[in-house]
Design an enzyme around this catalytic site. Sequence first.
Site, short mmCIF file in Angstrom:
data_model
loop_
_atom_site.label_atom_id
_atom_site.label_comp_id
_atom_site.label_asym_id
_atom_site.label_seq_id
_atom_site.Cartn_x
_atom_site.Cartn_y
_atom_site.Cartn_z
N GLN A 121 65.43 69.09 39.01
CA GLN A 121 64.22 69.71 39.58
C GLN A 121 64.43 69.69 41.09
OE1 GLN A 121 61.44 71.42 38.67
NE2 GLN A 121 61.08 71.51 40.88
N GLY A 161 54.53 71.46 34.97
CA GLY A 161 54.20 72.29 33.81
C GLY A 161 55.32 73.28 33.55
N MET A 212 58.80 75.43 35.80
CA MET A 212 59.56 75.67 37.04
C MET A 212 60.34 76.96 36.85
SD MET A 212 60.38 74.78 40.06
CE MET A 212 61.42 75.87 41.03
N GLU A 213 60.17 77.84 37.83
CA GLU A 213 60.64 79.23 37.72
C GLU A 213 62.13 79.40 37.98
OE1 GLU A 213 58.60 77.85 39.97
OE2 GLU A 213 58.86 78.70 41.97
N HIS A 265 52.84 82.53 34.36
CA HIS A 265 52.94 82.10 35.76
C HIS A 265 54.42 82.09 36.20
CE1 HIS A 265 51.80 79.63 39.33
NE2 HIS A 265 53.02 79.11 39.15
N GLU A 266 55.26 81.46 35.39
CA GLU A 266 56.68 81.37 35.78
C GLU A 266 57.34 82.75 35.76
OE1 GLU A 266 57.03 78.71 37.17
OE2 GLU A 266 55.51 77.51 36.17
N HIS A 312 56.67 84.49 38.96
CA HIS A 312 57.53 84.03 40.06
C HIS A 312 58.82 84.86 40.17
CE1 HIS A 312 55.79 80.55 41.99
NE2 HIS A 312 55.61 79.88 40.86
N GLU A 319 53.01 80.51 45.65
CA GLU A 319 52.13 80.09 44.54
C GLU A 319 50.82 80.87 44.45
OE1 GLU A 319 53.28 78.47 42.17
OE2 GLU A 319 55.04 77.51 43.01
N ASP A 321 56.56 67.19 49.20
CA ASP A 321 56.12 66.50 47.98
C ASP A 321 54.78 65.78 48.21
OD1 ASP A 321 58.05 67.22 46.10
OD2 ASP A 321 59.40 65.57 46.65
N TYR A 371 47.74 77.25 45.62
CA TYR A 371 47.60 78.05 44.39
C TYR A 371 46.24 78.75 44.36
CZ TYR A 371 51.51 75.38 42.29
OH TYR A 371 52.73 74.82 42.01
N1 BES Z 1 57.14 76.16 41.31
C1 BES Z 1 56.11 75.45 40.67
C2 BES Z 1 56.44 73.99 40.44
C3 BES Z 1 56.76 73.22 41.70
C4 BES Z 1 56.10 73.45 42.88
C5 BES Z 1 57.71 72.25 41.66
C6 BES Z 1 56.42 72.73 44.02
C7 BES Z 1 58.03 71.53 42.79
C8 BES Z 1 57.38 71.77 43.98
C9 BES Z 1 55.72 76.08 39.33
O1 BES Z 1 55.80 77.46 39.33
C10 BES Z 1 54.29 75.77 39.07
O2 BES Z 1 53.49 76.13 39.88
N2 BES Z 1 53.98 75.15 37.97
C11 BES Z 1 52.62 74.88 37.58
C12 BES Z 1 52.16 75.95 36.62
C13 BES Z 1 50.71 76.28 36.65
C14 BES Z 1 50.16 76.57 38.01
C15 BES Z 1 50.42 77.45 35.72
C16 BES Z 1 52.61 73.49 36.93
O3 BES Z 1 53.65 72.83 36.97
O4 BES Z 1 51.58 73.06 36.46
ZN ZN Z 2 54.29 78.33 40.49
#
Ligand code: BES
Ligand code: ZN
Length: 654
Positions: free
Chosen positions: A181, A312, A314-315, A339-340, A343, A362, A419, A427
């Site tokens: 990741q 949840g 990762m794209e 969602h993915e 992206h 996002e 982080d 979002y």
């Molecule tokens: N790209 C993100 C996950 C991410 C963001 C990982 C920042 C590390 C750092 C992914 O697209 C995401 O937003 N996932 C969401 C999905 C949800 C908003 C539908 C999640 O993990 O819950």
């Molecule tokens: Zn996302």
Amino acid sequence: MVLNQKNILFCVCVGIFASLFKGTGYFFNMFSFYSPSGRNCSTMEKTGLSPLDPSSFSRPELAVVTEIFLNLSVNFDKKILIGNVDLSVKKIDENVNEIVLDSSKLNIASIYDAETNDKLEYNLSEAIAEYGSKLSVQLPKKDSNSYKIGIKYETSPDATGLQWLSPNATAGKKHPYLFSQFQPTHARSVLPCQDTPAVKTKYTATISAPQEYTVLMSAICNGSKELHGGKLSHFVQTVPMPSYLIAIAVGVLQSRKIGPRSHVWAEKEIIEDCAFEFAETEHQLKTAEEICGPYVWGIYDLLVLPPSFPYGGMENPCLTFVTPTLLAGDRSLANVVAHEIAHSWTGNLITNRNFEHFWLNEGFTVFVERKIKGRLESPQSQDFDAYTHVTELNETVNRIGKDSPLTQLVVNLKGVHPDDAFSIIPYEKGQTFLRYLENVVGGPENFEPFLRKYFDTFKYKSIETKDFQDFFNNYFNSNPDITLIDWKTWLYSPGMPPVIPDYDKSLAVICDNLIEKFLKWDGEGEIPLTIDDKKNLTTNQIIYFLQIISEAEAQPIKKLEMLNNVFGFNDIKNSEIKFRWLRVCIKARWEEKVHVALTWINIVGRMKFVRPLYRDLYQWEEIKQRTVDNFLANRHSMMHVSAYTLEKDLHVDA
Ligand code: BES
Ligand code: ZN
């Protein structure tokens, strides 16, 4: 530090910013690695972080990596990747003779000119926690501006971008498993690279793994062959992309075809469930293409990871990673896949230049995800999603603090690791802003053609908020209503969005009635909710129902027991419902639920669930120590980002 105009301007700005925030306390937190005595150009020099990307050491404006060739072997015993990476490099500034890379915990054996094999001098600076070390490599002396450098290295067993799972953390319990990741800044813990989303490169990879394992990457696999009892797999990604989208997973896996360009991958124990849950992927992809334009990545596969995966979804291009907590059995959580998929345009084609502009990734993605839902389900459910998330946004703003700069749409990440800044603000505030803009310009019929033009104009590029703003103002310059838009407040003011659009509430009203009945009920006699109420609600409505109850005042356990009798929440499989039900129970101080919650979060690593549950338990005085002890006993098997963020949430030393 090479002083050019931009740098000087930057240092002046840092100075002004510093004096504005002096003594607020927040300032010191923001700039925690700046000594209080001198926040100026020389301290910038000390950290070595880039003036253009506060989360990276790399300086692509001087010399840039243009292509990556990875060649690694997977060693499960030592929990390392070992091999080499070749980097094509282009010099941008004639006056420099080095390339600056990011690296974190890498053991570098040698660096050489990959064309002549001549050794190259390099300097690895002292590590800064969470950012790693600046790796400066002398470029070969030659006339042309193009170079290929080779780096022989191995990763460390505690690389922050990798999770090495022991067999008992997998469904099969027999074989170890590896997944990565990298977003936002963890690619540097697996390969030396310019770990800033400002830089986009193609990549190829040759990965060697034991025979029985499948290796997957965010690229097209063009074959694997047996070699010395092991297996070599080849990958190629021909679309330039940022380092955070490089991804790898190695496990004993199976696949099922779920569409003309899609397979789902998982361990065999769950593969059929996965094929069922994600059967709508092609519909979602087609709908996304109608909104956004052609899908350029060739294949769209899904990998369903073991439960410790921290997000949840990762794209990762060509291969979205998802959590198994989406396996609800009724496809009700497939919006994460939408969602993915979204992206594939917003984030992967058009990328935030640095993570201060994360909302460009996002916020746009949530906006498109909901448009997909609107077309596949109904405009009412599109609006229901948006409306219910206003409540969650509000909860987050209150938790972070409505005056905190981290609730701005565009944030300042100097001294704040992405982080630590992560939340649903970019979002939901981001999607709210886009919906607002859409309304201002006259609705989807005007906004969607704009969106297509935006994608087409900025695809393959990394941009910042101003690029979007200028493009928008230019496109709609003949529309007088755009003068109403208060960009400054939307982008830079903390707190809730200045305007909440008037969403369709028809699906919410039904729930609001039930919520009111339940909350008003004194707990005596019959519960005012029936099995028919349950039957008439969709999964998303039940989620909203519990969301609101979880934010209301604590309920008597007796009422919750009755609620469970009607809805069966104690045995629910759906993770979104289970999560909110547990929050309601913990708020009610229902002691036997503590064990249920801890058992669940010891298996499931999805931070969306784990962090709030840990925080809730931590706030319960009698349970605080047990919560901390549980974390301490389990943190070593968590992925770095989960352990790192929880250490802060629970005020535990690293
Ligand atoms: N790209 C993100 C996950 C991410 C963001 C990982 C920042 C590390 C750092 C992914 O697209 C995401 O937003 N996932 C969401 C999905 C949800 C908003 C539908 C999640 O993990 O819950
Ligand atoms: Zn996302």
